[in-house]
Design a protein around this motif. Sequence first.
Motif, PDB file in Angstrom:
ATOM      1  N   THR A  70      40.624  65.075  65.320  1.00 48.22           N
ATOM      2  CA  THR A  70      40.918  65.401  63.920  1.00 48.22           C
ATOM      3  C   THR A  70      42.326  65.971  63.782  1.00 48.22           C
ATOM      4  N   PHE A  71      42.822  66.600  64.851  1.00 47.89           N
ATOM      5  CA  PHE A  71      44.219  67.038  64.832  1.00 47.89           C
ATOM      6  C   PHE A  71      45.158  65.832  64.833  1.00 47.89           C
ATOM      7  N   ALA A  72      44.857  64.857  65.702  1.00 41.71           N
ATOM      8  CA  ALA A  72      45.712  63.672  65.779  1.00 41.71           C
ATOM      9  C   ALA A  72      45.754  62.977  64.415  1.00 41.71           C
ATOM     10  N   ASP A  73      44.591  62.835  63.791  1.00 42.10           N
ATOM     11  CA  ASP A  73      44.551  62.180  62.483  1.00 42.10           C
ATOM     12  C   ASP A  73      45.295  63.009  61.433  1.00 42.10           C
ATOM     13  N   TYR A  74      45.173  64.322  61.535  1.00 42.53           N
ATOM     14  CA  TYR A  74      45.869  65.200  60.586  1.00 42.53           C
ATOM     15  C   TYR A  74      47.385  65.050  60.715  1.00 42.53           C
ATOM     16  N   TYR A  75      47.896  65.127  61.947  1.00 43.84           N
ATOM     17  CA  TYR A  75      49.346  64.959  62.137  1.00 43.84           C
ATOM     18  C   TYR A  75      49.787  63.583  61.648  1.00 43.84           C
ATOM     19  N   SER A  76      49.007  62.554  61.979  1.00 40.14           N
ATOM     20  CA  SER A  76      49.355  61.201  61.526  1.00 40.14           C
ATOM     21  C   SER A  76      49.378  61.122  60.009  1.00 40.14           C
ATOM     22  N   SER A  77      48.445  61.790  59.362  1.00 38.23           N
ATOM     23  CA  SER A  77      48.405  61.688  57.901  1.00 38.23           C
ATOM     24  C   SER A  77      49.593  62.409  57.273  1.00 38.23           C
ATOM     25  N   LEU A  78      50.069  63.499  57.905  1.00 37.98           N
ATOM     26  CA  LEU A  78      51.273  64.167  57.385  1.00 37.98           C
ATOM     27  C   LEU A  78      52.474  63.230  57.469  1.00 37.98           C
ATOM     28  N   LEU A  79      52.521  62.457  58.561  1.00 38.84           N
ATOM     29  CA  LEU A  79      53.679  61.588  58.806  1.00 38.84           C
ATOM     30  C   LEU A  79      53.564  60.252  58.096  1.00 38.84           C
ATOM     31  N   GLY A  80      52.374  59.916  57.660  1.00 37.01           N
ATOM     32  CA  GLY A  80      52.156  58.613  57.037  1.00 37.01           C
ATOM     33  C   GLY A  80      51.780  58.738  55.579  1.00 37.01           C
ATOM     34  N   TRP A  81      50.511  58.896  55.345  1.00 38.92           N
ATOM     35  CA  TRP A  81      50.001  58.861  53.972  1.00 38.92           C
ATOM     36  C   TRP A  81      50.625  59.918  53.067  1.00 38.92           C
ATOM     37  N   HIS A  93      59.659  64.139  51.732  1.00 39.42           N
ATOM     38  CA  HIS A  93      58.647  64.927  52.443  1.00 39.42           C
ATOM     39  C   HIS A  93      59.032  65.068  53.917  1.00 39.42           C
ATOM     40  N   TYR A  94      59.122  66.301  54.382  1.00 39.17           N
ATOM     41  CA  TYR A  94      59.300  66.578  55.809  1.00 39.17           C
ATOM     42  C   TYR A  94      58.085  67.372  56.284  1.00 39.17           C
ATOM     43  N   CYS A  95      57.948  67.535  57.583  1.00 44.84           N
ATOM     44  CA  CYS A  95      56.864  68.395  58.044  1.00 44.84           C
ATOM     45  C   CYS A  95      57.257  69.122  59.324  1.00 44.84           C
ATOM     46  N   THR A  96      56.493  70.176  59.629  1.00 43.69           N
ATOM     47  CA  THR A  96      56.593  70.791  60.950  1.00 43.69           C
ATOM     48  C   THR A  96      55.242  70.577  61.624  1.00 43.69           C
ATOM     49  N   ILE A  97      55.292  70.412  62.938  1.00 40.42           N
ATOM     50  CA  ILE A  97      54.094  70.085  63.706  1.00 40.42           C
ATOM     51  C   ILE A  97      53.786  71.249  64.644  1.00 40.42           C
ATOM     52  N   GLY A  98      52.532  71.654  64.684  1.00 35.09           N
ATOM     53  CA  GLY A  98      52.173  72.741  65.590  1.00 35.09           C
ATOM     54  C   GLY A  98      50.683  73.024  65.572  1.00 35.09           C
ATOM     55  N   LEU A  99      50.291  73.923  66.465  1.00 38.12           N
ATOM     56  CA  LEU A  99      48.907  74.417  66.499  1.00 38.12           C
ATOM     57  C   LEU A  99      48.914  75.785  65.838  1.00 38.12           C
ATOM     58  N   ASN A 100      48.191  75.918  64.721  1.00 33.75           N
ATOM     59  CA  ASN A 100      48.201  77.191  63.997  1.00 33.75           C
ATOM     60  C   ASN A 100      47.446  78.269  64.765  1.00 33.75           C
ATOM     61  N   PHE A 120      54.044  63.889  68.966  1.00 36.98           N
ATOM     62  CA  PHE A 120      54.283  63.965  67.512  1.00 36.98           C
ATOM     63  C   PHE A 120      55.599  64.635  67.131  1.00 36.98           C
ATOM     64  N   ILE A 121      56.151  65.481  67.990  1.00 41.34           N
ATOM     65  CA  ILE A 121      57.295  66.283  67.540  1.00 41.34           C
ATOM     66  C   ILE A 121      58.598  65.493  67.423  1.00 41.34           C
ATOM     67  N   TYR A 122      58.646  64.273  67.978  1.00 38.30           N
ATOM     68  CA  TYR A 122      59.874  63.476  67.850  1.00 38.30           C
ATOM     69  C   TYR A 122      59.779  62.443  66.737  1.00 38.30           C
ATOM     70  N   LYS A 123      58.707  62.499  65.951  1.00 44.15           N
ATOM     71  CA  LYS A 123      58.563  61.540  64.867  1.00 44.15           C
ATOM     72  C   LYS A 123      59.607  61.809  63.790  1.00 44.15           C
ATOM     73  N   GLU A 124      59.848  60.774  62.992  1.00 51.04           N
ATOM     74  CA  GLU A 124      60.836  60.910  61.935  1.00 51.04           C
ATOM     75  C   GLU A 124      60.435  62.007  60.945  1.00 51.04           C
ATOM     76  N   GLY A 125      61.413  62.834  60.565  1.00 47.18           N
ATOM     77  CA  GLY A 125      61.173  63.846  59.549  1.00 47.18           C
ATOM     78  C   GLY A 125      60.407  65.060  60.041  1.00 47.18           C
TER      79      GLY A 125
ATOM     80  N   ALA B 110      51.268  56.562  64.709  1.00 44.05           N
ATOM     81  CA  ALA B 110      52.550  56.174  64.116  1.00 44.05           C
ATOM     82  C   ALA B 110      52.912  56.972  62.870  1.00 44.05           C
ATOM     83  N   ASP B 111      54.214  57.217  62.679  1.00 40.82           N
ATOM     84  CA  ASP B 111      54.668  57.710  61.381  1.00 40.82           C
ATOM     85  C   ASP B 111      54.925  56.502  60.477  1.00 40.82           C
ATOM     86  N   LEU B 112      55.391  56.790  59.266  1.00 36.96           N
ATOM     87  CA  LEU B 112      55.504  55.731  58.262  1.00 36.96           C
ATOM     88  C   LEU B 112      56.374  54.554  58.721  1.00 36.96           C
TER      89      LEU B 112
END
Lengths: 326, 246
Positions: A70-81, A93-100, A120-125, B110-112
């Motif tokens: 669910t973390f992987a899907d959450y990070y992906s959704s921040l970067l995608g949807w 939209h930018y984001c920061t990635i981490g474990l709260n 995830f930390i090298y993804k765009e944005g 993947a990202d967007l």
Amino acid sequence: MCCGNNDIEKRAELPDAVDMELIKDMCFFDPHVHMTSRTTDDYQAMADNGIVALIEPSFWLGQPRTHVGTFADYYSSLLGWERFRSSQFGIKHYCTIGLNSREANNEALAEAVMALLPTFIYKEGVVGIGEIGFDDQTALEEKYYRLQLELAREAALPVQVHTPHRDKKKGTQRSMDIALEHQLDPSMVIIDHNNEETVEEVLNRGFWAAFTIYPFTKMGNERMVEIIRQYGSERIMINSAADWGISDPLAVPKTAMLMKKRGIDAATIKAVTYDNAIAAFGQSGQIDPNDFANGMAINQSEKFENNSILRGGQQPRIAKGSIIIQ
Amino acid sequence: MFAFNIALLRTMLSEFLQKNSSAASFSWLLTESNGPQHINRNFSLAGRKFSKLKPDGAPEQFIYITGNFPQTNWANWTVLDMARLYQLLQLEATGKQAYIRLIEELFLQADLGELTVLYKSLPFFAYPEEWSARCAEGIRSNIGTVLDAIMQENNYPSAYLPEAAWNQMVLKAVFTGKNLALIYGLQKRKNTALATSLLDYAEERLAAGRDIDNGIWELTAPLFPGETEILQSKFLQQTSEYVLRK
């Protein structure tokens, strides 16, 4: 009496009613807002109030997750949807990635999430590691805070540090001490959720001081104006941290209105509601203000290539005042 | 394994990328390992090394590559897209299951921008027949750029999607207002089930007082000429009534 409509009418006559004239020609960068928990109405209102870009930190969704997937899907959704959703309203939209911090207390899960983070930390944005830090100030929270500081240092990414609600002053000091122990440059660390009690030390030690304008539990914006008067604008930034609680995604533009009204000069307002956030998180190399300074539409035609449909701010509008829905 | 000349495409991409990126980025691309432990990270890192814009003077640069791979509109690929396709073409493909798992992982994290180029690259994966479920999954997305990457100027769907998934794609393209002229193989794959659904959809639009993309008639008229003609005239009538009301 019915439904409190009278109260709404009364509010419009208040001397402190929202006044768009005050922020005419201003644009804003909200460096902490959890859009996953907000509606399209919020996006529309934010765009209407001059917000052109935002940072969505990874956080706790109100209920603990129990699977690493669910973390992987959450990070992906921040970067995608979520990023796509934001772009439809012309907001970058930018984001920061981490474990709260809260979920750092589940050790088995935290280990699995840590293994996931480097992909995830090298993804765009991705403009930083965040939001990380202390909640209960337990040993496990400290362990994963330290490990993530190391990750940030290796990746040369800024860090967005959540400071605790309870025992705030000590928690904030400890967060800074540990960051310095790990040889992080304080100019790469944004200490968030400051108040009158923490700000001085944060600034004196060279960190960025972020303030969350959040009704009832964090800062109110009248207090914020006084802090700006006392400390100026250097290394200070304002955010809404709007999430699933009673919070306000318009906290940044509203605070700008209040500052303007109370005589704070334009350069100071711009620094704390726009420039400083870009300077701090821009150290990731992932923020190009040209992408949003003149609206996102221009940029999108480049970024999304052969895509003629997607244009910032072109979502059809609902006629809110009408009972007719077409 | 591959349905195209992979060695030739690799060579052409590498020539193209050499001209359109810094020496440091290009040499990183050639030397970085694309093994299973590194590809996820490197696929993302490419975004920090290659331009997200189309190259300058694009048309001349594309003549050669387009001449050999005419099914793809290369003029709509950014330098970064090309670099990522190059990375994908470097993956070890002899072990079928491992290869598929590796690419599936890329999709899942993947990202967007990555997601978009992964779907754009569907025609260039090994074992092309194995990707139809992934393609159908992408069509379920609500992300506009992902839908564009699959539906428009992509020759994978018409070549490999089973009829039901193909029909879903076309219906969704109509529903989301895509330019039907950019869907490859549209005419070739028209079918009765699709035409029936499109006619139903047209009835719905009519009932709602909304207009419709005239492009759909080319898919219904050859199979249901009578029904098509009746509906077309109803839409015309609706439009003129609307104009009169105004």
